[in-house]
Scaffold this motif. Sequence first.
Motif, mmCIF file in Angstrom:
data_model
loop_
_atom_site.group_PDB
_atom_site.id
_atom_site.type_symbol
_atom_site.label_atom_id
_atom_site.label_comp_id
_atom_site.label_asym_id
_atom_site.label_seq_id
_atom_site.Cartn_x
_atom_site.Cartn_y
_atom_site.Cartn_z
ATOM 1 N N MET A 47 0.849 -1.195 0.000
ATOM 2 C CA MET A 47 0.000 0.000 0.000
ATOM 3 C C MET A 47 0.874 1.229 0.000
ATOM 4 O O MET A 47 1.001 1.889 1.016
ATOM 5 C CB MET A 47 -0.818 0.047 1.288
ATOM 6 C CG MET A 47 -1.756 -1.091 1.444
ATOM 7 S SD MET A 47 -3.231 -0.567 2.269
ATOM 8 C CE MET A 47 -3.659 0.887 1.429
ATOM 9 N N ASP A 48 1.482 1.570 -1.112
ATOM 10 C CA ASP A 48 2.358 2.738 -1.069
ATOM 11 C C ASP A 48 1.618 4.025 -1.439
ATOM 12 O O ASP A 48 2.234 5.013 -1.795
ATOM 13 C CB ASP A 48 3.627 2.526 -1.912
ATOM 14 C CG ASP A 48 3.302 1.932 -3.269
ATOM 15 O OD1 ASP A 48 2.097 1.776 -3.563
ATOM 16 O OD2 ASP A 48 4.222 1.620 -4.028
ATOM 17 N N LEU A 49 0.302 4.026 -1.299
ATOM 18 C CA LEU A 49 -0.534 5.217 -1.482
ATOM 19 C C LEU A 49 -0.182 5.981 -2.759
ATOM 20 O O LEU A 49 0.185 7.160 -2.693
ATOM 21 C CB LEU A 49 -0.406 6.143 -0.266
ATOM 22 C CG LEU A 49 -0.791 5.529 1.080
ATOM 23 C CD1 LEU A 49 -0.521 6.499 2.221
ATOM 24 C CD2 LEU A 49 -2.252 5.099 1.093
ATOM 25 N N PRO A 50 -0.271 5.337 -3.919
ATOM 26 C CA PRO A 50 0.183 5.936 -5.163
ATOM 27 C C PRO A 50 -0.522 7.245 -5.510
ATOM 28 O O PRO A 50 0.093 8.135 -6.075
ATOM 29 C CB PRO A 50 -0.111 4.864 -6.217
ATOM 30 C CG PRO A 50 -1.127 3.979 -5.597
ATOM 31 C CD PRO A 50 -0.885 4.017 -4.129
ATOM 32 N N GLY A 51 -1.802 7.390 -5.114
ATOM 33 C CA GLY A 51 -2.537 8.600 -5.492
ATOM 34 C C GLY A 51 -2.342 9.755 -4.524
ATOM 35 O O GLY A 51 -2.930 10.809 -4.702
ATOM 36 N N SER A 52 -1.532 9.557 -3.473
ATOM 37 C CA SER A 52 -1.431 10.591 -2.445
ATOM 38 C C SER A 52 -0.057 11.239 -2.446
ATOM 39 O O SER A 52 0.953 10.569 -2.561
ATOM 40 C CB SER A 52 -1.679 9.982 -1.064
ATOM 41 O OG SER A 52 -2.827 9.176 -1.071
ATOM 42 N N LYS A 53 -0.052 12.552 -2.283
ATOM 43 C CA LYS A 53 1.215 13.269 -2.118
ATOM 44 C C LYS A 53 1.575 13.215 -0.643
ATOM 45 O O LYS A 53 0.710 13.331 0.209
ATOM 46 C CB LYS A 53 1.041 14.734 -2.492
ATOM 47 C CG LYS A 53 0.940 14.979 -3.971
ATOM 48 C CD LYS A 53 1.222 16.459 -4.223
ATOM 49 C CE LYS A 53 1.613 16.697 -5.653
ATOM 50 N NZ LYS A 53 0.567 17.306 -6.450
ATOM 51 N N THR A 54 2.864 13.091 -0.336
ATOM 52 C CA THR A 54 3.258 13.135 1.066
ATOM 53 C C THR A 54 4.277 14.253 1.266
ATOM 54 O O THR A 54 4.964 14.664 0.329
ATOM 55 C CB THR A 54 3.876 11.799 1.521
ATOM 56 O OG1 THR A 54 4.916 11.458 0.607
ATOM 57 C CG2 THR A 54 2.856 10.685 1.535
ATOM 58 N N ALA A 55 4.343 14.748 2.498
ATOM 59 C CA ALA A 55 5.357 15.729 2.873
ATOM 60 C C ALA A 55 5.825 15.348 4.264
ATOM 61 O O ALA A 55 5.105 14.673 5.004
ATOM 62 C CB ALA A 55 4.772 17.140 2.875
ATOM 63 N N LEU A 56 7.064 15.748 4.612
ATOM 64 C CA LEU A 56 7.603 15.306 5.892
ATOM 65 C C LEU A 56 6.837 15.896 7.064
ATOM 66 O O LEU A 56 6.629 15.244 8.074
ATOM 67 C CB LEU A 56 9.083 15.667 5.993
ATOM 68 C CG LEU A 56 9.999 14.776 5.150
ATOM 69 C CD1 LEU A 56 11.438 15.219 5.300
ATOM 70 C CD2 LEU A 56 9.828 13.303 5.526
ATOM 71 N N SER A 57 6.417 17.151 6.941
ATOM 72 C CA SER A 57 5.738 17.788 8.068
ATOM 73 C C SER A 57 4.720 18.789 7.545
ATOM 74 O O SER A 57 4.694 19.099 6.349
ATOM 75 C CB SER A 57 6.755 18.526 8.937
ATOM 76 O OG SER A 57 7.261 19.611 8.186
ATOM 77 N N LEU A 58 3.916 19.287 8.468
ATOM 78 C CA LEU A 58 2.928 20.297 8.109
ATOM 79 C C LEU A 58 3.603 21.509 7.475
ATOM 80 O O LEU A 58 3.129 22.024 6.459
ATOM 81 C CB LEU A 58 2.147 20.710 9.369
ATOM 82 C CG LEU A 58 1.208 21.901 9.214
ATOM 83 C CD1 LEU A 58 0.120 21.599 8.187
ATOM 84 C CD2 LEU A 58 0.564 22.266 10.556
ATOM 85 N N SER A 59 4.739 21.951 8.053
ATOM 86 C CA SER A 59 5.352 23.171 7.515
ATOM 87 C C SER A 59 5.900 22.927 6.105
ATOM 88 O O SER A 59 5.826 23.802 5.253
ATOM 89 C CB SER A 59 6.428 23.713 8.460
ATOM 90 O OG SER A 59 7.379 22.736 8.727
ATOM 91 N N HIS A 60 6.420 21.716 5.844
ATOM 92 C CA HIS A 60 6.847 21.402 4.471
ATOM 93 C C HIS A 60 5.663 21.471 3.504
ATOM 94 O O HIS A 60 5.767 22.027 2.412
ATOM 95 C CB HIS A 60 7.447 20.003 4.392
ATOM 96 C CG HIS A 60 8.848 19.909 4.923
ATOM 97 N ND1 HIS A 60 9.117 19.580 6.230
ATOM 98 C CD2 HIS A 60 10.040 20.095 4.330
ATOM 99 C CE1 HIS A 60 10.420 19.569 6.419
ATOM 100 N NE2 HIS A 60 11.012 19.884 5.282
ATOM 101 N N ALA A 61 4.550 20.895 3.917
ATOM 102 C CA ALA A 61 3.372 20.881 3.040
ATOM 103 C C ALA A 61 2.875 22.303 2.797
ATOM 104 O O ALA A 61 2.563 22.681 1.665
ATOM 105 C CB ALA A 61 2.271 20.018 3.657
#
Lengths: 135, 120
Positions: free
Chosen positions: B96-110
Amino acid sequence: MSAPPAEPAARIELRQERDVAAARIAVSRAMDAMGARALRKTRFVTAVSEIARNALDHGGGGVLEVYRLERPLRIMIRCRDEGPGIADLDQAMTDGFSTARSMGKGLGGARRLVEAFRIESRPGSGTTVEMEAKP
Amino acid sequence: MSEAASIYSVDKVLLVAIRDNITDTDIINLQEDLSERIVNEAARGVVIDIAALEIVDTFVGRILAQLSSISRLLAAETYIVGMRPAVAMTLVELGMDLPGSKTALSLSHALRSLKAKGLA
Ligand SMILES: Nc1ncnc2c1ncn2[C@@H]1O[C@H](COP(=O)(O)OP(=O)(O)OP(=O)(O)O)[C@@H](O)[C@H]1O
Ligand SMILES: [Mg+2]
């Protein structure tokens, strides 16, 4: 499967969704008590979550017991239900197979996440899963 | 609002904090609350914070994938933040590598990424 080796360290009745969380917490605590490493704990607790949810969703509820085994030190769980059982175990273990229109990744994923995985099931006589991991 | 998650508004971005004990019933409420707020507040960005989650199993993984899809369909760029390293490794093994989702390390990065795109 053989008789449990000792008294369980914890026993959780799986009747509703929040019992799955209770099972995760019990296993997490038992592994903390063994000084388990973070990654090992995350892997094992995730596998337990899959198996407990299956017992609830497909097995109509069940019981999960947590054991601490010695020499070598390891954690073991046994999860039993008296639901409809699984007709074709190989098929059920295959990623992508689900009778619930879900993703079908739970059983195969759980087996990859633990060091020992045993499953016993027959249609009409329920399902028992045992899993073990080092701390 | 369900107890298993709360939605905050930060710089026109909706921040969704998922708690450890989320259930099926909570998810439906959360999907509804989030989609209504995206539309009502014309939010262009959504950040889903999973730092409180000790593990992510296939059940929660599917919730995260669905929340990302809903927000994306409503034209809000969506990030999942706060994933623990052990959780990332476990998710890969679950397939389940969540292909449709963007990830960021933290809230401030996002938030920085969203600001750079003029979405926050
Ligand atoms: N305890 C059980 N009792 C009866 N059937 C089971 C049990 N556990 C699993 N199964 C069967 O095996 C199938 C595969 O299980 P698995 O956990 O891999 O997928 P799933 O539960 O359907 O979906 P997912 O776990 O990805 O949400 C299930 O769809 C169900 O048919
Ligand atoms: Mg399952």
